[in-house]
Design an enzyme around this catalytic site. Sequence first.
Site, mmCIF file in Angstrom:
data_model
loop_
_atom_site.group_PDB
_atom_site.id
_atom_site.type_symbol
_atom_site.label_atom_id
_atom_site.label_comp_id
_atom_site.label_asym_id
_atom_site.label_seq_id
_atom_site.Cartn_x
_atom_site.Cartn_y
_atom_site.Cartn_z
ATOM 1 N N TYR A 1 0.809 -1.232 0.000
ATOM 2 C CA TYR A 1 0.000 0.000 0.000
ATOM 3 C C TYR A 1 0.835 1.273 0.000
ATOM 4 O O TYR A 1 0.278 2.367 0.107
ATOM 5 C CB TYR A 1 -0.896 0.067 1.251
ATOM 6 C CG TYR A 1 -1.537 -1.225 1.648
ATOM 7 C CD1 TYR A 1 -2.546 -1.792 0.872
ATOM 8 C CD2 TYR A 1 -1.149 -1.891 2.806
ATOM 9 C CE1 TYR A 1 -3.135 -2.991 1.240
ATOM 10 C CE2 TYR A 1 -1.738 -3.094 3.177
ATOM 11 C CZ TYR A 1 -2.728 -3.636 2.386
ATOM 12 O OH TYR A 1 -3.307 -4.815 2.748
ATOM 13 N N CYS B 1 15.324 -10.738 -2.693
ATOM 14 C CA CYS B 1 15.822 -10.563 -4.047
ATOM 15 C C CYS B 1 14.709 -9.979 -4.906
ATOM 16 O O CYS B 1 14.178 -10.638 -5.793
ATOM 17 C CB CYS B 1 16.293 -11.916 -4.572
ATOM 18 S SG CYS B 1 17.223 -11.741 -6.063
ATOM 19 N N TYR C 1 -1.723 -6.194 10.921
ATOM 20 C CA TYR C 1 -1.414 -6.540 9.535
ATOM 21 C C TYR C 1 0.102 -6.608 9.308
ATOM 22 O O TYR C 1 0.602 -6.231 8.254
ATOM 23 C CB TYR C 1 -2.103 -5.553 8.567
ATOM 24 C CG TYR C 1 -3.588 -5.452 8.835
ATOM 25 C CD1 TYR C 1 -4.418 -6.530 8.583
ATOM 26 C CD2 TYR C 1 -4.155 -4.306 9.400
ATOM 27 C CE1 TYR C 1 -5.776 -6.464 8.863
ATOM 28 C CE2 TYR C 1 -5.511 -4.233 9.688
ATOM 29 C CZ TYR C 1 -6.316 -5.316 9.419
ATOM 30 O OH TYR C 1 -7.657 -5.256 9.708
HETATM 31 N N1 LLP Z 1 -14.383 -5.946 9.831
HETATM 32 C C1 LLP Z 1 -14.319 -6.379 8.553
HETATM 33 C C2 LLP Z 1 -15.493 -6.997 7.955
HETATM 34 C C3 LLP Z 1 -13.135 -6.201 7.813
HETATM 35 O O1 LLP Z 1 -13.102 -6.591 6.542
HETATM 36 C C4 LLP Z 1 -12.015 -5.612 8.422
HETATM 37 C C5 LLP Z 1 -10.749 -5.447 7.696
HETATM 38 C C6 LLP Z 1 -12.132 -5.204 9.770
HETATM 39 C C7 LLP Z 1 -13.326 -5.378 10.437
HETATM 40 C C8 LLP Z 1 -11.000 -4.571 10.520
HETATM 41 O O2 LLP Z 1 -10.584 -3.407 9.922
HETATM 42 P P1 LLP Z 1 -9.600 -2.420 10.744
HETATM 43 O O3 LLP Z 1 -10.333 -1.993 11.970
HETATM 44 O O4 LLP Z 1 -8.404 -3.184 11.060
HETATM 45 O O5 LLP Z 1 -9.334 -1.291 9.810
HETATM 46 N N2 LLP Z 1 -4.167 -5.322 5.271
HETATM 47 C C9 LLP Z 1 -4.710 -3.968 5.313
HETATM 48 C C10 LLP Z 1 -6.026 -3.924 6.029
HETATM 49 C C11 LLP Z 1 -7.071 -4.846 5.439
HETATM 50 C C12 LLP Z 1 -8.331 -4.878 6.260
HETATM 51 C C13 LLP Z 1 -9.282 -5.911 5.811
HETATM 52 N N3 LLP Z 1 -10.517 -5.931 6.539
HETATM 53 C C14 LLP Z 1 -3.666 -3.037 5.946
HETATM 54 O O6 LLP Z 1 -2.576 -3.492 6.259
HETATM 55 O O7 LLP Z 1 -3.895 -1.843 6.086
#
Ligand code: LLP
Length: 420
Positions: A313, A342, A378
């Site tokens: 990102y 690599c 994450y």
């Molecule tokens: N609820 C649902 C249905 C979700 O899909 C997600 C995140 C959350 C809660 C939690 O979201 P948060 O509160 O953490 O923003 N890999 C990405 C984030 C992907 C989130 C996917 N779904 C990153 O590193 O920013």
Amino acid sequence: MTIQTKFAITRSEIAGVPVAELAEQYGTPTFVYDAEIIRQRIEQLRSFDVIRYAQKANSNLSVLKLMREQGVVVDAVSAGEILRAEAAGYQATGEPHSIVYTADIFDRVSLDMVCEKHIHCNVGSPDMIDQIGQRMPGSEITLRINPGFGHGHSQKTNTGGPQSKHGIWHDQLEDCLQRADHFGVQVTGLHMHIGSGTDFEHLSQVCDAMKAAVQTVGRTVKVISAGGGLPTPYKAQDSHLDIPRYFELWDATRRELQEEFGHAFQLEIEPGRFLTAESGYLISEIRAIKQMGENLFYLVDAGFNNLARPIMYGAYHPMSICHREGAASERTQNVIVGGPLCESGDIFTQQEGGFVEARELPVAGIGDYLIIECAGAYGFVMASNYNSKPFAAEVLVDSGQSKLVRRRQELADIFADEQV
Ligand code: LLP
């Protein structure tokens, strides 16, 4: 000069334990989590009736256990996450539902598992209603609604609007209710999550969409979930979300619904990042320092196999240096921080699109530690074995005591499941 922002660029300890001690005891790269920060974030959300942790952000069993001990329930997006939650002591059922399965499909394994264990499902596609209805007629479900708009810190984390695969499109609710009726399935909850790392303005638009959705579904709805998505600060100029104000908006929505329907509504929140991001530090060691034209590189022993957010990102993570010996250097320089893989994209200081950018960090030497901060959400969970690199160790620090909560993967384990 050390810049005295909230994110200092030198660091000697994490949660009271010297960085050098952690690195020597557990090796590098290692993720370290500060239990107290997680508890503080939980406390900030106590006004919501139910705090449901989106464990995809950090599903280490010890983190889940800590959540459980604080009365936080969990969301699971796969059969693996259901089993993890159980391994951390969660029951499959309960009131409020201790584990909720939230997804846009049932793969065959997860459908079997939710039926066997009677896990409550938050369904994100109309077909899922038929699939659960056929197997479990008469059950209760939650519908995840895509309200037609969304927002995230990156287009890749925007989960609302027509470009998103997530949720049930808001104007297909009637059709979904008919599908549910066909199997005697009751819609007892509604859920909206418009994206991850969004902002107050976008989050607050969800309340009206939720009200409209509840009005369409009617009086069977007893639970409304605001989803997650709460932003956390990664840069010095970022601020924390105004939680009391955010709660107030949702509470007002809930009160209006209670008045209209004459029964109580339970208000859930479902954050991942908010609860764990700031608790996590990835300790790496600087193994090479080199000049490439006008750019100076610090190359460390952690890469995007450990923390994929920058390459995925262009995510910004604060960084600090801990000198192995002696006092921290007062002098700074502009450096690009890269890992061992690599692949040229293995750079922690990059913008979305892969453009590298220099960061002002203390002058450091080989063997000094470079700490990538705000890595508790994450981070490890998105790790891979790319380049046949083992998974890092994970350590939890609580009350000044560090504890290994996941051992570093053995090299031979990387190919243990393969056959010739
Ligand atoms: N609820 C649902 C249905 C979700 O899909 C997600 C995140 C959350 C809660 C939690 O979201 P948060 O509160 O953490 O923003 N890999 C990405 C984030 C992907 C989130 C996917 N779904 C990153 O590193 O920013």
